[in-house]
Motif scaffolding. Structure first.
Motif, PDB file in Angstrom:
ATOM      1  N   ASP A  15       1.002  -1.070  -0.075  1.00  0.00           N
ATOM      2  CA  ASP A  15       0.097  -0.037  -0.053  1.00  0.00           C
ATOM      3  C   ASP A  15       0.946   1.010   0.125  1.00  0.00           C
ATOM      4  O   ASP A  15       1.691   1.440   0.834  1.00  0.00           O
ATOM      5  CB  ASP A  15      -0.816  -0.167   1.503  1.00  0.00           C
ATOM      6  CG  ASP A  15      -2.065  -0.766   1.161  1.00  0.00           C
ATOM      7  OD1 ASP A  15      -2.465  -1.280   0.063  1.00  0.00           O
ATOM      8  OD2 ASP A  15      -2.498  -1.228   2.320  1.00  0.00           O
ATOM      9  N   GLY A  40      -2.550  -5.250   1.970  1.00  0.00           N
ATOM     10  CA  GLY A  40      -3.516  -6.486   1.359  1.00  0.00           C
ATOM     11  C   GLY A  40      -4.440  -6.953   2.660  1.00  0.00           C
ATOM     12  O   GLY A  40      -3.784  -6.887   3.827  1.00  0.00           O
ATOM     13  N   LYS A  41      -5.276  -7.595   2.507  1.00  0.00           N
ATOM     14  CA  LYS A  41      -6.243  -8.052   3.570  1.00  0.00           C
ATOM     15  C   LYS A  41      -5.787  -8.982   4.556  1.00  0.00           C
ATOM     16  O   LYS A  41      -5.729  -9.080   5.709  1.00  0.00           O
ATOM     17  CB  LYS A  41      -7.726  -8.400   3.267  1.00  0.00           C
ATOM     18  CG  LYS A  41      -8.422  -7.350   2.660  1.00  0.00           C
ATOM     19  CD  LYS A  41      -9.731  -7.628   1.988  1.00  0.00           C
ATOM     20  CE  LYS A  41     -10.514  -6.379   1.691  1.00  0.00           C
ATOM     21  NZ  LYS A  41      -9.668  -5.611   0.714  1.00  0.00           N
ATOM     22  N   ASN A  44      -2.984  -7.306   6.613  1.00  0.00           N
ATOM     23  CA  ASN A  44      -3.558  -6.609   7.695  1.00  0.00           C
ATOM     24  C   ASN A  44      -4.084  -7.269   8.731  1.00  0.00           C
ATOM     25  O   ASN A  44      -3.909  -6.737   9.816  1.00  0.00           O
ATOM     26  CB  ASN A  44      -4.528  -5.453   6.904  1.00  0.00           C
ATOM     27  CG  ASN A  44      -4.145  -4.644   6.149  1.00  0.00           C
ATOM     28  OD1 ASN A  44      -2.611  -4.180   6.124  1.00  0.00           O
ATOM     29  ND2 ASN A  44      -4.829  -4.101   5.003  1.00  0.00           N
ATOM     30  N   ARG A  91       1.727  -6.575  -6.367  1.00  0.00           N
ATOM     31  CA  ARG A  91       1.144  -5.242  -6.981  1.00  0.00           C
ATOM     32  C   ARG A  91       1.357  -4.170  -5.770  1.00  0.00           C
ATOM     33  O   ARG A  91       1.457  -4.512  -4.619  1.00  0.00           O
ATOM     34  CB  ARG A  91      -0.404  -5.663  -7.238  1.00  0.00           C
ATOM     35  CG  ARG A  91      -1.066  -5.852  -6.051  1.00  0.00           C
ATOM     36  CD  ARG A  91      -2.428  -6.037  -6.115  1.00  0.00           C
ATOM     37  NE  ARG A  91      -3.042  -6.996  -5.187  1.00  0.00           N
ATOM     38  CZ  ARG A  91      -4.438  -6.582  -4.766  1.00  0.00           C
ATOM     39  NH1 ARG A  91      -5.324  -5.799  -5.504  1.00  0.00           N
ATOM     40  NH2 ARG A  91      -4.774  -7.214  -3.695  1.00  0.00           N
ATOM     41  N   ASN A  93      -0.754  -1.102  -4.756  1.00  0.00           N
ATOM     42  CA  ASN A  93      -1.830  -0.132  -4.768  1.00  0.00           C
ATOM     43  C   ASN A  93      -1.666   1.305  -4.103  1.00  0.00           C
ATOM     44  O   ASN A  93      -0.894   1.501  -3.241  1.00  0.00           O
ATOM     45  CB  ASN A  93      -2.956  -0.880  -3.895  1.00  0.00           C
ATOM     46  CG  ASN A  93      -3.458  -2.136  -4.634  1.00  0.00           C
ATOM     47  OD1 ASN A  93      -3.143  -2.279  -5.930  1.00  0.00           O
ATOM     48  ND2 ASN A  93      -4.059  -2.936  -3.790  1.00  0.00           N
ATOM     49  N   GLY A 144      -8.953 -11.369   0.790  1.00  0.00           N
ATOM     50  CA  GLY A 144      -8.776 -10.348  -0.263  1.00  0.00           C
ATOM     51  C   GLY A 144      -9.048 -10.984  -1.651  1.00  0.00           C
ATOM     52  O   GLY A 144      -9.859 -12.096  -1.773  1.00  0.00           O
ATOM     53  N   SER A 145      -8.744  -9.986  -2.515  1.00  0.00           N
ATOM     54  CA  SER A 145      -9.427 -10.446  -3.770  1.00  0.00           C
ATOM     55  C   SER A 145      -8.483 -11.659  -4.486  1.00  0.00           C
ATOM     56  O   SER A 145      -7.499 -12.011  -3.925  1.00  0.00           O
ATOM     57  CB  SER A 145      -9.458  -9.149  -4.825  1.00  0.00           C
ATOM     58  OG  SER A 145      -7.932  -9.074  -4.931  1.00  0.00           O
ATOM     59  N   ASP A 267     -10.359  -4.616   7.642  1.00  0.00           N
ATOM     60  CA  ASP A 267      -9.469  -5.714   8.167  1.00  0.00           C
ATOM     61  C   ASP A 267      -9.347  -5.818   9.798  1.00  0.00           C
ATOM     62  O   ASP A 267      -9.033  -6.793  10.201  1.00  0.00           O
ATOM     63  CB  ASP A 267      -8.071  -5.608   7.313  1.00  0.00           C
ATOM     64  CG  ASP A 267      -8.391  -5.509   5.594  1.00  0.00           C
ATOM     65  OD1 ASP A 267      -9.183  -5.833   5.391  1.00  0.00           O
ATOM     66  OD2 ASP A 267      -7.322  -4.826   5.259  1.00  0.00           O
TER      67      ASP A 267
HETATM   68  O1  LIG Z   1      -7.472  -7.734  -1.956  1.00  0.00           O
HETATM   69  P1  LIG Z   1      -8.522  -6.730  -2.326  1.00  0.00           P
HETATM   70  O2  LIG Z   1      -9.827  -6.597  -2.300  1.00  0.00           O
HETATM   71  O3  LIG Z   1      -7.907  -6.260  -3.775  1.00  0.00           O
HETATM   72  O4  LIG Z   1      -7.852  -5.446  -1.900  1.00  0.00           O
HETATM   73  C1  LIG Z   1      -6.613  -4.850  -1.412  1.00  0.00           C
HETATM   74  C2  LIG Z   1      -6.385  -3.507  -0.702  1.00  0.00           C
HETATM   75  O5  LIG Z   1      -7.419  -3.685   0.488  1.00  0.00           O
HETATM   76  C3  LIG Z   1      -6.897  -3.527   1.738  1.00  0.00           C
HETATM   77  O6  LIG Z   1      -6.454  -5.006   2.161  1.00  0.00           O
HETATM   78  C4  LIG Z   1      -7.469  -2.907   2.653  1.00  0.00           C
HETATM   79  O7  LIG Z   1      -8.689  -3.499   3.012  1.00  0.00           O
HETATM   80  C5  LIG Z   1      -5.350  -2.606   1.054  1.00  0.00           C
HETATM   81  O8  LIG Z   1      -4.306  -2.992   2.227  1.00  0.00           O
HETATM   82  C6  LIG Z   1      -5.383  -3.386  -0.203  1.00  0.00           C
HETATM   83  O9  LIG Z   1      -4.419  -2.475  -1.049  1.00  0.00           O
END
Ligand SMILES: O=P(O)(O)OC[C@H]1O[C@](O)(CO)[C@@H](O)[C@@H]1O
Length: 324
Positions: A15, A40-41, A44, A91, A93, A144-145, A267
């Motif tokens: 991040d 990322g979730k 975190n 990645r 973000n 996460g995604s 998170d």
């Molecule tokens: O896993 P996803 O939904 O792509 O989101 C990633 C983003 O969401 C977060 O985890 C916050 O919830 C950030 O740390 C990260 O950049």
């Protein structure tokens, strides 16, 4: 032995957050602050759990080209690094926080793309990593995604193998992937997550309709419980949260606090609530602790949380109101 936690992150992120006085699309801004950290979730949530004293490992797929950001962050927090290294870069973000409006705007990258052969190999390696790490009674959080080339079928296979190994599952992924996962797991109650925490957008994607009012959210949360998830918490940002179980549905207001960034607020809810459930708290108490974690988190730059006593003192002020 007390239960351990393991976050599984298939698409972690670094991040990069910039603070600006007032965001105006189409204009140039001078940033007033910057911060770059592992995120990322999965990370975190792991950082939140570690600060709450829960032994935690992070598993999943980490691009080896810039894995050092995570390696340093794991070491600083005592998080066990169980991530499989894969080809490519994690990645990065971007989050822009508008300090005047106290709003965060995020721009996320899709992540490392997997072709079918690479995905098959990565899944096999992840199965081996998890089999070596997860013991009966552990809690696994699928977070996460999903990166390009990966669909909810991977989450389904993970849910089935982890639950067969005796783990309890928490899932925090996008609404469409969650909807697909719950459909795939229908009829297998043992493989269902014990807790999910969609936000309003994710719940809308999950149930396929817009949910403009709190009663709409309450009805949709009840629908998720009816699908077989025993604990549902819908986070509504400044509007608080909706909790649903088979025993009832509640709304919970949250105090207004100054916002540093809203990144990772959800998170923090997942970390605090899961830590509470792992400690045997009833869901309402665990969820109030989770919401207190989010209030703490949004006032700070990093995902670390304070001692439980501080959180529980804050959480004591949160009242649950039964929904009609
Ligand atoms: O896993 P996803 O939904 O792509 O989101 C990633 C983003 O969401 C977060 O985890 C916050 O919830 C950030 O740390 C990260 O950049």
């Amino acid at each position: 032995m007390s239960p351990r936690a393991c976050t599984v992150s298939l698409n972690p992120a670094i991040d990069r957050t910039l603070w600006v006085d007032r965001l105006a699309p189409g204009h140039t801004h001078l940033a007033t602050g910057e911060h770059r950290q592992a995120g990322g979730k999965g990370f975190n949530v792991a950082a939140g759990l570690a600060s709450l004293g829960v032994p935690v490992a992070m598993c999943g797929w980490l691009g080896r080209e810039n894995a050092g950001v995570f390696e340093a962050a794991f070491q600083a927090r005592g998080i066990a690094d169980a991530m499989d290294r894969v080809s490519g870069h994690v990645r990065e973000n971007l989050q822009l926080t508008d300090t005047a409006r106290q709003q965060t705007t995020s721009v996320d990258l899709p992540g490392i793309a997997f072709d079918p052969a690479t995905l098959a190999a990565a899944e096999q390696q992840l199965d081996r990593t998890l089999a070596a790490r997860v013991a009966p009674g552990d809690w696994c959080l699928l977070t996460g995604s999903l990166p390009p080339g990966v669909d909810a079928g991977t989450l389904e296979r993970l849910s089935r193998s982890l639950s067969a190994a005796g783990a309890r599952l928490v899932v925090d992924t996008g609404g469409e992937a969650l909807a697909d996962l719950l459909r795939r797991l229908a009829g297998t109650p043992r493989a269902m997550p014990v807790f999910v925490k969609p936000n309003r957008d994710e719940l809308e994607a999950l149930c396929g309709r817009s949910l403009p009012t709190v009663p709409d959210v309450v009805a949709a949360a009840r629908g998720v419980v009816a699908q077989g998830v025993p604990h549902v918490l819908v986070s509504l940002g400044a509007d608080g949260a909706v909790l649903a179980t088979a025993a009832g549905t509640w709304t919970c207001a949250v105090p207004a606090v100054p916002i540093c960034t809203t990144v990772g607020a959800g998170d923090a809810v997942v970390a605090g609530t899961t830590a509470g459930l792992m400690a045997g708290l009833p869901f309402d108490a665990a969820a109030r602790r989770g919401l207190a974690c989010a209030a703490w988190r949004i006032q700070r730059r990093t995902p670390d949380l304070p001692p439980r006593d501080t959180l529980d003192a804050d959480a004591a002020a949160y009242r649950l109101i039964p929904s009609p």
